[in-house]
Design an enzyme around this catalytic site. Sequence first.
Site, mmCIF file in Angstrom:
data_model
loop_
_atom_site.group_PDB
_atom_site.id
_atom_site.type_symbol
_atom_site.label_atom_id
_atom_site.label_comp_id
_atom_site.label_asym_id
_atom_site.label_seq_id
_atom_site.Cartn_x
_atom_site.Cartn_y
_atom_site.Cartn_z
ATOM 1 N N ASN A 123 0.843 -1.214 0.000
ATOM 2 C CA ASN A 123 0.000 0.000 0.000
ATOM 3 C C ASN A 123 0.870 1.252 0.000
ATOM 4 O O ASN A 123 0.553 2.232 -0.672
ATOM 5 C CB ASN A 123 -0.945 -0.013 1.201
ATOM 6 C CG ASN A 123 -2.164 -0.895 0.954
ATOM 7 O OD1 ASN A 123 -3.050 -0.514 0.222
ATOM 8 N ND2 ASN A 123 -2.167 -2.068 1.534
ATOM 9 N N ARG A 163 5.075 -0.188 27.466
ATOM 10 C CA ARG A 163 4.180 0.280 26.400
ATOM 11 C C ARG A 163 4.163 1.810 26.330
ATOM 12 O O ARG A 163 4.190 2.396 25.236
ATOM 13 C CB ARG A 163 2.757 -0.246 26.671
ATOM 14 C CG ARG A 163 1.760 0.074 25.590
ATOM 15 C CD ARG A 163 1.870 -0.882 24.441
ATOM 16 N NE ARG A 163 1.141 -0.436 23.270
ATOM 17 C CZ ARG A 163 1.307 -1.014 22.078
ATOM 18 N NH1 ARG A 163 2.149 -2.009 21.918
ATOM 19 N NH2 ARG A 163 0.614 -0.591 21.029
ATOM 20 N N HIS A 193 -8.534 -0.765 5.369
ATOM 21 C CA HIS A 193 -8.910 -2.058 5.950
ATOM 22 C C HIS A 193 -9.394 -2.962 4.820
ATOM 23 O O HIS A 193 -10.200 -2.519 3.984
ATOM 24 C CB HIS A 193 -9.998 -1.878 7.020
ATOM 25 C CG HIS A 193 -10.379 -3.153 7.694
ATOM 26 N ND1 HIS A 193 -9.575 -3.743 8.649
ATOM 27 C CD2 HIS A 193 -11.431 -3.988 7.503
ATOM 28 C CE1 HIS A 193 -10.144 -4.883 9.032
ATOM 29 N NE2 HIS A 193 -11.265 -5.059 8.348
ATOM 30 N N GLU A 249 -4.990 -5.746 -5.012
ATOM 31 C CA GLU A 249 -4.764 -5.233 -6.372
ATOM 32 C C GLU A 249 -5.935 -4.393 -6.872
ATOM 33 O O GLU A 249 -5.752 -3.324 -7.422
ATOM 34 C CB GLU A 249 -4.550 -6.405 -7.347
ATOM 35 C CG GLU A 249 -3.165 -7.005 -7.274
ATOM 36 C CD GLU A 249 -3.012 -8.216 -8.207
ATOM 37 O OE1 GLU A 249 -1.876 -8.688 -8.322
ATOM 38 O OE2 GLU A 249 -4.028 -8.672 -8.784
HETATM 39 C C1 GRF Z 1 -3.028 -5.521 3.512
HETATM 40 O O1 GRF Z 1 -3.962 -6.563 3.293
HETATM 41 C C2 GRF Z 1 -3.719 -4.358 4.199
HETATM 42 O O2 GRF Z 1 -5.082 -4.240 3.879
HETATM 43 C C3 GRF Z 1 -3.609 -4.715 5.621
HETATM 44 O O3 GRF Z 1 -2.282 -5.182 5.737
HETATM 45 C C4 GRF Z 1 -1.992 -5.961 4.563
HETATM 46 C C5 GRF Z 1 -0.557 -5.747 4.140
HETATM 47 O O4 GRF Z 1 -0.436 -4.487 3.579
HETATM 48 N N1 GRF Z 1 -3.936 -3.590 6.451
HETATM 49 P P1 GRF Z 1 0.960 -3.934 2.946
HETATM 50 O O5 GRF Z 1 1.362 -4.842 1.828
HETATM 51 O O6 GRF Z 1 1.996 -3.953 4.054
HETATM 52 O O7 GRF Z 1 0.618 -2.563 2.480
#
Ligand code: GRF
Length: 208
Positions: free
Chosen positions: A14, A66, A110, A178
């Site tokens: 992403n 934390r 999400h 995708e």
């Molecule tokens: C993806 O499915 C995203 O929707 C979720 O984490 C997964 C990995 O995302 N939140 P990325 O390849 O690290 O962007």
Amino acid sequence: MLRVVVCVSGGGTNLQAIIDGIAQGAIFNTEIVRVVCNNPGAGALERAGKAGIESVCVSPKDYGNREQFEEALIRSVEEAKPDLIVLAGFMVKVPAALIRKYENRIINIHPSLIPAFCGTGYYGLRVHEAALSRGVKITGATVHFVDEGMDTGPIIMQKAVEVHEDDTPETLQRRVMENAEWVILPWCINLIASGQVKVENGKVTVAE
Ligand code: GRF
């Protein structure tokens, strides 16, 4: 210029979609000023490096408790003076203090059509396993503003994806990424950079 900090934990596909969107001009007037990651081994860090974007890794393992980790995380984001914070596969609960300070300026992607298959325990492949086990015919992805709940903030955009009868969680995840995630996340950033996104009474409107 919209200053964006992208928070990542995993492969960074992403993040890559945002990098490519900016490079191709699909995302207007936007700069990723920092990538913040909680996982030193994340592929997303390599993607940031290749794109010449500064990255900071804040791993819980490096802090005594934390609270100290959360303070370091908040600092690493705020130092970059973001206008927008993007959670792109980020597996850390964002500290409430940051959410309150950046109300309607933190967005998350999400991998389902919220309110389906979201909330505590629904992340990564588990989302697609739940969709397949329920037998839904359509799933997809959602971009929403982050509030103090889990996947409960105002929805900005959603995109549907068909479920195939022979899908596995992996093939479904790939199609959702995708055909939905990599499309709507850059698009939402572009709309925000263009000042077209408004939130009123918990609902999002997008000006033409
Ligand atoms: C993806 O499915 C995203 O929707 C979720 O984490 C997964 C990995 O995302 N939140 P990325 O390849 O690290 O962007």
